[in-house]
Write an enzyme that holds these catalytic residues in place. Structure first.
Site, PDB file in Angstrom:
ATOM      1  N   HIS A 111       0.866  -1.202   0.000  1.00  0.00           N
ATOM      2  CA  HIS A 111       0.000   0.000   0.000  1.00  0.00           C
ATOM      3  C   HIS A 111       0.893   1.241   0.000  1.00  0.00           C
ATOM      4  O   HIS A 111       1.492   1.579   1.022  1.00  0.00           O
ATOM      5  CB  HIS A 111      -0.888   0.014   1.250  1.00  0.00           C
ATOM      6  CG  HIS A 111      -1.816   1.186   1.316  1.00  0.00           C
ATOM      7  ND1 HIS A 111      -3.150   1.047   1.581  1.00  0.00           N
ATOM      8  CD2 HIS A 111      -1.625   2.514   1.149  1.00  0.00           C
ATOM      9  CE1 HIS A 111      -3.736   2.232   1.577  1.00  0.00           C
ATOM     10  NE2 HIS A 111      -2.805   3.150   1.324  1.00  0.00           N
ATOM     11  N   HIS A 131       1.407   5.444  -1.767  1.00  0.00           N
ATOM     12  CA  HIS A 131       0.981   6.564  -2.620  1.00  0.00           C
ATOM     13  C   HIS A 131       2.230   7.112  -3.307  1.00  0.00           C
ATOM     14  O   HIS A 131       3.094   7.686  -2.650  1.00  0.00           O
ATOM     15  CB  HIS A 131       0.330   7.667  -1.788  1.00  0.00           C
ATOM     16  CG  HIS A 131      -0.900   7.199  -1.087  1.00  0.00           C
ATOM     17  ND1 HIS A 131      -2.157   7.340  -1.619  1.00  0.00           N
ATOM     18  CD2 HIS A 131      -1.069   6.549   0.098  1.00  0.00           C
ATOM     19  CE1 HIS A 131      -3.050   6.814  -0.787  1.00  0.00           C
ATOM     20  NE2 HIS A 131      -2.409   6.321   0.252  1.00  0.00           N
ATOM     21  N   LEU A 132       2.309   6.910  -4.623  1.00  0.00           N
ATOM     22  CA  LEU A 132       3.477   7.411  -5.360  1.00  0.00           C
ATOM     23  C   LEU A 132       3.204   8.768  -6.005  1.00  0.00           C
ATOM     24  O   LEU A 132       4.123   9.381  -6.546  1.00  0.00           O
ATOM     25  CB  LEU A 132       3.924   6.402  -6.421  1.00  0.00           C
ATOM     26  CG  LEU A 132       4.491   5.081  -5.879  1.00  0.00           C
ATOM     27  CD1 LEU A 132       4.924   4.170  -7.031  1.00  0.00           C
ATOM     28  CD2 LEU A 132       5.661   5.318  -4.928  1.00  0.00           C
ATOM     29  N   ARG A 133       1.929   9.209  -5.991  1.00  0.00           N
ATOM     30  CA  ARG A 133       1.564  10.517  -6.559  1.00  0.00           C
ATOM     31  C   ARG A 133       1.883  10.595  -8.052  1.00  0.00           C
ATOM     32  O   ARG A 133       2.026   9.598  -8.725  1.00  0.00           O
ATOM     33  CB  ARG A 133       2.241  11.665  -5.801  1.00  0.00           C
ATOM     34  CG  ARG A 133       2.122  11.609  -4.285  1.00  0.00           C
ATOM     35  CD  ARG A 133       0.692  11.637  -3.820  1.00  0.00           C
ATOM     36  NE  ARG A 133       0.615  11.920  -2.398  1.00  0.00           N
ATOM     37  CZ  ARG A 133      -0.382  11.539  -1.614  1.00  0.00           C
ATOM     38  NH1 ARG A 133      -1.397  10.846  -2.099  1.00  0.00           N
ATOM     39  NH2 ARG A 133      -0.390  11.848  -0.337  1.00  0.00           N
ATOM     40  N   ASN A 171      -5.543   7.206  -5.913  1.00  0.00           N
ATOM     41  CA  ASN A 171      -6.251   8.450  -5.579  1.00  0.00           C
ATOM     42  C   ASN A 171      -5.517   9.690  -6.101  1.00  0.00           C
ATOM     43  O   ASN A 171      -5.178  10.600  -5.364  1.00  0.00           O
ATOM     44  CB  ASN A 171      -6.524   8.565  -4.071  1.00  0.00           C
ATOM     45  CG  ASN A 171      -5.263   8.597  -3.220  1.00  0.00           C
ATOM     46  OD1 ASN A 171      -4.221   8.071  -3.628  1.00  0.00           O
ATOM     47  ND2 ASN A 171      -5.336   9.202  -2.056  1.00  0.00           N
ATOM     48  N   LYS A 182      -9.530  -0.445  -5.237  1.00  0.00           N
ATOM     49  CA  LYS A 182      -9.499   0.290  -3.971  1.00  0.00           C
ATOM     50  C   LYS A 182     -10.851   0.920  -3.706  1.00  0.00           C
ATOM     51  O   LYS A 182     -11.401   1.601  -4.568  1.00  0.00           O
ATOM     52  CB  LYS A 182      -8.421   1.375  -4.047  1.00  0.00           C
ATOM     53  CG  LYS A 182      -8.329   2.240  -2.800  1.00  0.00           C
ATOM     54  CD  LYS A 182      -7.844   1.445  -1.600  1.00  0.00           C
ATOM     55  CE  LYS A 182      -7.991   2.238  -0.311  1.00  0.00           C
ATOM     56  NZ  LYS A 182      -6.744   2.723   0.213  1.00  0.00           N
ATOM     57  N   HIS A 186     -10.365   1.301   2.423  1.00  0.00           N
ATOM     58  CA  HIS A 186     -10.118   2.333   3.437  1.00  0.00           C
ATOM     59  C   HIS A 186     -11.311   2.230   4.397  1.00  0.00           C
ATOM     60  O   HIS A 186     -12.403   2.670   4.070  1.00  0.00           O
ATOM     61  CB  HIS A 186     -10.030   3.729   2.807  1.00  0.00           C
ATOM     62  CG  HIS A 186      -9.716   4.777   3.829  1.00  0.00           C
ATOM     63  ND1 HIS A 186      -8.495   5.417   3.902  1.00  0.00           N
ATOM     64  CD2 HIS A 186     -10.446   5.276   4.854  1.00  0.00           C
ATOM     65  CE1 HIS A 186      -8.497   6.258   4.927  1.00  0.00           C
ATOM     66  NE2 HIS A 186      -9.673   6.203   5.513  1.00  0.00           N
ATOM     67  N   HIS A 202      -4.274  -0.383   6.271  1.00  0.00           N
ATOM     68  CA  HIS A 202      -3.720   0.462   7.350  1.00  0.00           C
ATOM     69  C   HIS A 202      -4.572   0.439   8.616  1.00  0.00           C
ATOM     70  O   HIS A 202      -5.104   1.456   9.043  1.00  0.00           O
ATOM     71  CB  HIS A 202      -3.496   1.896   6.864  1.00  0.00           C
ATOM     72  CG  HIS A 202      -4.578   2.488   5.989  1.00  0.00           C
ATOM     73  ND1 HIS A 202      -5.896   2.534   6.370  1.00  0.00           N
ATOM     74  CD2 HIS A 202      -4.520   3.053   4.770  1.00  0.00           C
ATOM     75  CE1 HIS A 202      -6.594   3.119   5.416  1.00  0.00           C
ATOM     76  NE2 HIS A 202      -5.785   3.429   4.423  1.00  0.00           N
ATOM     77  N   LEU A 226      -4.633   9.443   7.960  1.00  0.00           N
ATOM     78  CA  LEU A 226      -5.954   8.814   8.089  1.00  0.00           C
ATOM     79  C   LEU A 226      -5.863   7.335   7.735  1.00  0.00           C
ATOM     80  O   LEU A 226      -5.240   7.004   6.720  1.00  0.00           O
ATOM     81  CB  LEU A 226      -6.971   9.510   7.177  1.00  0.00           C
ATOM     82  CG  LEU A 226      -7.429  10.887   7.679  1.00  0.00           C
ATOM     83  CD1 LEU A 226      -8.245  11.594   6.621  1.00  0.00           C
ATOM     84  CD2 LEU A 226      -8.228  10.760   8.983  1.00  0.00           C
ATOM     85  N   ASP A 249       1.573   2.728   3.532  1.00  0.00           N
ATOM     86  CA  ASP A 249       0.720   3.914   3.361  1.00  0.00           C
ATOM     87  C   ASP A 249       1.567   5.183   3.332  1.00  0.00           C
ATOM     88  O   ASP A 249       1.124   6.239   3.797  1.00  0.00           O
ATOM     89  CB  ASP A 249      -0.364   4.005   4.445  1.00  0.00           C
ATOM     90  CG  ASP A 249      -1.490   4.942   4.031  1.00  0.00           C
ATOM     91  OD1 ASP A 249      -1.583   5.276   2.838  1.00  0.00           O
ATOM     92  OD2 ASP A 249      -2.263   5.359   4.915  1.00  0.00           O
ATOM     93  N   HIS A 296       3.122  14.647   1.186  1.00  0.00           N
ATOM     94  CA  HIS A 296       2.535  15.950   0.843  1.00  0.00           C
ATOM     95  C   HIS A 296       3.647  16.966   1.054  1.00  0.00           C
ATOM     96  O   HIS A 296       4.405  16.851   2.030  1.00  0.00           O
ATOM     97  CB  HIS A 296       1.369  16.304   1.774  1.00  0.00           C
ATOM     98  CG  HIS A 296       0.167  15.421   1.632  1.00  0.00           C
ATOM     99  ND1 HIS A 296      -0.760  15.593   0.637  1.00  0.00           N
ATOM    100  CD2 HIS A 296      -0.251  14.362   2.362  1.00  0.00           C
ATOM    101  CE1 HIS A 296      -1.714  14.668   0.762  1.00  0.00           C
ATOM    102  NE2 HIS A 296      -1.419  13.904   1.789  1.00  0.00           N
TER     103      HIS A 296
HETATM  104  O1  DOR Z   1      -3.122   9.633   5.601  1.00  0.00           O
HETATM  105  C1  DOR Z   1      -3.561   9.321   4.505  1.00  0.00           C
HETATM  106  N1  DOR Z   1      -3.079   9.852   3.367  1.00  0.00           N
HETATM  107  N2  DOR Z   1      -4.546   8.424   4.445  1.00  0.00           N
HETATM  108  C2  DOR Z   1      -5.168   8.150   3.294  1.00  0.00           C
HETATM  109  O2  DOR Z   1      -6.086   7.374   3.325  1.00  0.00           O
HETATM  110  C3  DOR Z   1      -4.807   8.838   2.046  1.00  0.00           C
HETATM  111  C4  DOR Z   1      -3.454   9.339   2.102  1.00  0.00           C
HETATM  112  C5  DOR Z   1      -3.139  10.338   0.989  1.00  0.00           C
HETATM  113  O3  DOR Z   1      -3.420  10.048  -0.165  1.00  0.00           O
HETATM  114  O4  DOR Z   1      -2.606  11.406   1.313  1.00  0.00           O
HETATM  115 ZN    ZN Z   2      -3.277   5.121   1.702  1.00  0.00          ZN
END
Ligand code: DOR
Ligand code: ZN
Length: 360
Positions: free
Chosen positions: A19, A21-23, A47, A105, A142, A180, A225, A253, A257
């Site tokens: 799991h 997030h590579l953006r 996402n 997802k 989620h 998570h 989250l 996870d 940011h």
């Molecule tokens: O903390 C989080 N960041 N939880 C998530 O479910 C999404 C993720 C994000 O994409 O920033």
């Molecule tokens: Zn996530």
């Protein structure tokens, strides 16, 4: 695990991140290398803005991930489909058959970052879930309710009762990963559930409880989250991760940011743990005197659940202190600067990733 001179060196089958997030864009270029330096494969969250809801979008995103990595990098991104109220079962099935995506997802609409286009009522996507159950495609959840009347610290436990238990009854053959997990309630539910139910556990939820967000002031770098919960929950997660139970496996996870997005009047949820992920897990497993269980959790339980081969490469960790920097500054190919705070910033971790030997 082979560990001839244990406990100073630890060689493990190369792990995967189930799991991450590579953006996209400059952030993708800034962070992809950190995940690829540790993990052979990773389940990539969909996402983005706009979310990855079509086979074409997932194919193009996979290409951008590969382009963000150095030539010849063996890292394999495993793509996911973002479920919406209107996604077509045929599209989901086609992407799975064409080996573009390996799982779907489910974000309850409004639950987290870029989840506005998520699912507003799980029953409404029954035809998609029925197809997934039939073809053996995992559903990654989620697991938080979005009902504003439910306290934020209870949203996972309420989701399990209101949504997840009925979902498993409706689809008894569906492979489900509760992502998570953050509560003892989730640990108990997954442990006592059927074999087609599993969970990922992040490094940060093994290390912090909810006090971390408020230690001496507001600490946005510990906000994610689902939010970290009370200490009793952190201890339950540690017990689950280090238990050897194949229902629990690694999923960082890691959710980067930029500093501006974290330090704002409405800061984003997410902890960027990719650069020291395996070191973070190793520290937690050592504290629990369970280093011999790290390989199962990091490298074996996940692929077995997904029905994928185990990696043939290895990583070696050395018991050498590693100082985690306060900030990471990265520039993409166009010179765009990305400024990130890694998890464990300013701390020293006891195990260092020494070498990674890719498999064949
Ligand atoms: O903390 C989080 N960041 N939880 C998530 O479910 C999404 C993720 C994000 O994409 O920033
Ligand atoms: Zn996530």
């Amino acid at each position: 695990m082979t560990a001839p001179d244990f406990p100073r060196r630890l060689t493990l089958r190369q792990p995967d991140d189930w799991h991450v997030h590579l953006r996209d864009g400059a952030m993708l270029q800034a962070v992809a290398g950190a995940t690829a330096a540790q993990f052979a494969r990773a389940i990539v969250m969909p996402n983005l803005k706009p979310p990855v809801t079509s086979v074409a979008a997932a194919t193009a995103y996979r290409r951008r991930i590969r382009e963000a990595l150095s030539d010849g990098c063996p890292f394999q991104p495993l793509m996911t489909a973002y479920l919406t109220d209107t996604i077509e079962p045929a599209e989901v099935e086609r992407g799975f058959a064409e080996q573009v995506w390996v799982a779907c997802k489910l974000y309850p609409a409004g639950a987290t970052t870029n989840s506005a286009a998520g699912v507003s009522a799980i029953e409404a996507i029954t035809p998609v879930l029925a197809v997934m159950e039939l073809i053996g495609m995992p559903l990654l959840i989620h697991g938080e309710v979005v009902d504003p009347a439910v306290d934020i610290f209870d949203r996972e436990a309420v989701f399990i009762e209101r949504e997840l238990a009925p979902l498993l009854q409706r689809h008894p053959g569906l492979k489900v990963v509760l992502e998570h997990i953050t509560t003892a309630d989730a640990v108990d539910f997954v442990r006592s559930g059927p074999p087609n139910l599993a969970a990922t556990i992040t490094p940060h939820h093994l290390h912090i409880n909810r006090n971390a967000m408020f230690a001496g002031g507001l600490r946005p770098d510990f906000y994610c989250l689902p939010v970290a919960k009370r200490e009793l929950h952190r201890l339950a997660l540690r017990a689950a991760a280090t238990s050897g139970n194949p229902k629990f496996f690694l999923g960082t996870d890691s959710a980067p940011h930029g500093r501006g997005a974290k330090e704002s009047d409405c800061g984003c949820a997410g902890i960027f743990n990719a650069p020291f992920a395996i070191e973070s897990y190793a520290a937690a497993f050592e504290q629990e005197q369970a280093l011999e269980r790290l390989e199962g959790f990091a490298s074996e339980h996940g692929p077995r659940f997904y029905g994928l081969p185990l990696n043939s490469g290895t990583i070696t960790l050395e018991r050498q202190p590693v100082a985690v920097p306060q900030r990471l500054h990265r520039n993409d190919a166009a010179g765009t600067a990305v400024d990130l705070v890694p998890f464990h910033a300013g701390e020293t971790l006891p195990w260092r990733l020494a070498t990674t030997a890719a498999g064949t």
